[in-house]
Design a protein around this motif. Structure first.
Motif, short mmCIF file in Angstrom:
data_model
loop_
_atom_site.label_atom_id
_atom_site.label_comp_id
_atom_site.label_asym_id
_atom_site.label_seq_id
_atom_site.Cartn_x
_atom_site.Cartn_y
_atom_site.Cartn_z
N LYS A 49 18.52 6.37 1.24
CA LYS A 49 18.67 5.81 -0.02
C LYS A 49 18.27 4.45 -0.35
N LYS A 50 19.00 3.75 0.89
CA LYS A 50 19.22 2.07 0.83
C LYS A 50 17.96 1.54 1.93
N GLN A 51 16.87 2.18 2.32
CA GLN A 51 16.02 2.30 3.47
C GLN A 51 14.74 1.87 2.01
N LYS A 52 14.27 2.17 1.22
CA LYS A 52 13.72 1.70 0.67
C LYS A 52 11.93 2.31 0.86
N LEU A 53 12.00 3.47 1.11
CA LEU A 53 10.71 3.97 2.42
C LEU A 53 9.64 4.20 1.63
N SER A 54 10.02 4.37 -0.17
CA SER A 54 8.61 4.42 -0.66
C SER A 54 7.64 3.46 -1.20
N GLN A 55 8.78 2.12 -0.58
CA GLN A 55 7.74 1.27 -0.92
C GLN A 55 6.66 0.86 0.32
N VAL A 56 7.61 1.05 1.39
CA VAL A 56 5.78 1.76 2.69
C VAL A 56 4.69 1.53 1.91
N ALA A 57 4.92 2.90 1.35
CA ALA A 57 3.49 3.18 0.33
C ALA A 57 3.19 1.98 0.01
N THR A 58 3.73 1.80 -1.36
CA THR A 58 3.28 1.10 -2.15
C THR A 58 2.75 -0.67 -1.19
N PHE A 59 3.59 -1.21 -0.57
CA PHE A 59 3.20 -2.84 -0.05
C PHE A 59 2.20 -2.22 1.24
N THR A 63 -3.83 -3.00 -2.81
CA THR A 63 -4.84 -3.32 -4.37
C THR A 63 -4.40 -1.49 -5.43
N CYS A 64 -3.90 -0.65 -5.08
CA CYS A 64 -3.41 0.63 -5.81
C CYS A 64 -2.95 0.33 -6.75
N ASP A 65 -3.01 0.13 -8.34
CA ASP A 65 -1.78 -0.32 -9.32
C ASP A 65 -1.69 1.27 -9.65
N ASN A 66 -2.52 2.60 -9.44
CA ASN A 66 -2.43 3.95 -10.25
C ASN A 66 -1.10 4.55 -10.50
N ILE A 67 -0.42 4.63 -10.83
CA ILE A 67 1.38 5.46 -10.49
C ILE A 67 0.77 6.65 -9.60
N ASP A 68 -0.26 7.66 -10.05
CA ASP A 68 -0.75 8.50 -10.46
C ASP A 68 -1.53 8.57 -8.47
N LEU A 69 -2.12 8.45 -8.23
CA LEU A 69 -3.07 8.09 -7.06
C LEU A 69 -1.33 7.59 -5.87
N MET A 70 -0.95 7.08 -6.21
CA MET A 70 0.16 6.22 -5.15
C MET A 70 1.24 7.52 -5.58
N TYR A 294 -11.19 -3.31 5.65
CA TYR A 294 -10.34 -4.05 4.86
C TYR A 294 -9.17 -3.23 4.20
N HIS A 295 -8.94 -2.38 3.89
CA HIS A 295 -7.79 -1.42 3.58
C HIS A 295 -6.75 -1.14 4.84
N ILE A 296 -7.23 -1.06 6.15
CA ILE A 296 -6.93 -1.63 7.21
C ILE A 296 -5.53 -2.53 7.35
N LYS A 297 -6.55 -3.44 7.35
CA LYS A 297 -5.96 -4.46 7.79
C LYS A 297 -4.69 -4.89 6.83
N LEU A 298 -5.01 -4.53 5.29
CA LEU A 298 -3.96 -4.73 4.34
C LEU A 298 -2.85 -4.12 4.52
N GLN A 299 -3.32 -2.31 4.83
CA GLN A 299 -2.21 -1.95 5.73
C GLN A 299 -0.55 -2.34 6.95
N ILE A 300 -1.19 -3.10 7.11
CA ILE A 300 -1.22 -3.88 8.87
C ILE A 300 -0.50 -5.33 7.93
N SER A 301 -1.31 -5.85 7.53
CA SER A 301 -0.01 -6.98 6.57
C SER A 301 1.03 -6.64 5.94
N GLY A 302 0.90 -5.53 5.48
CA GLY A 302 1.61 -4.92 3.93
C GLY A 302 2.93 -4.61 5.13
N CYS A 303 2.69 -4.21 6.06
CA CYS A 303 3.51 -2.95 6.70
C CYS A 303 4.81 -4.26 7.24
#
Length: 341
Positions: A49-59, A63-70, A294-303
């Motif tokens: 619960k301290k690891q903030k793992l769900s934020q890995v998906a958002t980070f 570009t996704c701002d849709n809660i249901d998609l995420m 482009y989103h592959i690149k964003l996944q890398i910098s986002g991680c």
């Protein structure tokens, strides 16, 4: 006198994009832990619960701002991470049986009430992807990539995790299985779910797109190894880190191994950037193919952004759960004379 080791940070020749919904699942994931991860000890859940793992998906899908998609993407981030943590030292025969059942559930079979709760999270993610309009070939793609994460990744790591002393693979061998065990083949599939467009099969299978997906995994491997180095220096039998492998294979100091690891990292980043700038003709899906890379690149910098800026404590002492065949206290074995900052 202690020797100081400076662990490098990863930077990229493309922007880091900030997610507008970065913390949106912080509360919801607590319920997932409490309802479906009860096979983990209370202390283990407390750590999770301290690891903030769900934020890995958002980070990583910023570009996704849709809660249901995420949402199903956040579910996958939790269940792939905790599956690896919990079953990481499971005997190969047992892991194969578990992998077969996971594959069935991800493809469409609903888990039984008496089965482990992580399967319910997998089933919910699959149903949410279908509701969001993802096609059957996408469900099959992410299911197969998750299966290969277990078979070609986790199972290949077992011989190196079961030893009592460090036994190092050669770097070429390490990359062949670690690019699977890092989980980026299925995690790369979240690009389609987060952008609400499934890359057509013939484009996804093109060698250039496959190489970009491979580079996603290889770059995250090196990122992860740098991020976890401080913790892994304290684990007596730990060998699956590029710094340890380079040091052993080429007789380097820790600092020299870090520099060589970063050189390899930067070469891979340049290759990905070059491939993105020179994609072949994917008409009539040229824009979609370009957007996917482009989103592959964003996944890398986002991680990397998550490692450095989310506030996670995952890579601190006793940050991990105890695996199924592990013992409380595993992972904190010896003091090491080299420290990081």
């Amino acid at each position: 006198m202690k020797q100081e080791l400076i662990v490098p940070k990863c930077y990229y020749p493309w922007p880091t994009v900030q997610s507008p919904i970065a913390t949106s699942f912080d509360i919801e994931e607590i319920g997932w832990y409490d309802n479906d991860y009860t096979f983990i000890s209370q202390e283990g859940i407390k750590r999770c619960k301290k690891q903030k793992l769900s934020q890995v998906a958002t980070f990583m899908n910023p570009t996704c701002d849709n809660i249901d998609l995420m949402r199903p993407c956040a579910r996958l981030m939790l269940y792939i991470t905790l599956f690896d943590d919990y079953f990481g030292v499971t005997p190969a025969k047992e892991l194969k049986t578990i992998a077969d059942r996971v594959y069935e559930v991800m493809l469409g079979d609903d888990p039984r009430p008496d089965e482990i709760g992580i399967l319910r999270q997998m089933a919910e993610a699959r149903k949410e992807w279908i509701v969001n309009g993802m096609p059957q070939f996408y469900i099959e793609r992410v299911s197969l990539n998750f299966y290969e994460f277990m078979i070609y990744g986790m199972m290949e790591e077992i011989p190196f995790k079961q030893g009592k002393v460090r036994t190092y693979p050669l770097l070429a061998h390490y990359f062949t299985f670690r690019q699977y065990s890092i989980g980026m083949w299925p995690f790369g599939d979240l690009i389609d779910a987060a952008t609400n467009f499934a890359l057509p099969v013939h484009i996804y299978n093109h060698p250039v797109i496959q190489r970009c997906r491979e580079l996603l995994g290889l770059l995250i491997v090196i990122q992860n190894d740098f991020a976890s180095l401080k913790k892994e220096l304290e684990i007596e039998a730990e060998c699956l880190n590029i710094v340890f492998i380079l040091r052993n294979q080429y007789k380097l100091s820790y600092q020299e191994a870090c520099a060589e690891g970063m050189r390899i990292h930067d070469e891979y980043a340049k290759e990905l950037d070059d491939l993105h700038a020179s994609l072949p003709d994917f008409s009539p899906y040229q824009k979609e193919a370009y957007d996917h890379v482009y989103h592959i690149k964003l996944q890398i910098s986002g991680c990397a952004n998550w490692y450095y800026n989310s506030g996670t404590n995952r890579y601190e002492t006793q940050g991990f759960i105890v695996p199924k065949y592990g013992r409380e206290g595993d992972g904190i074995v010896i003091e090491h004379s080299i420290f990081t900052e």
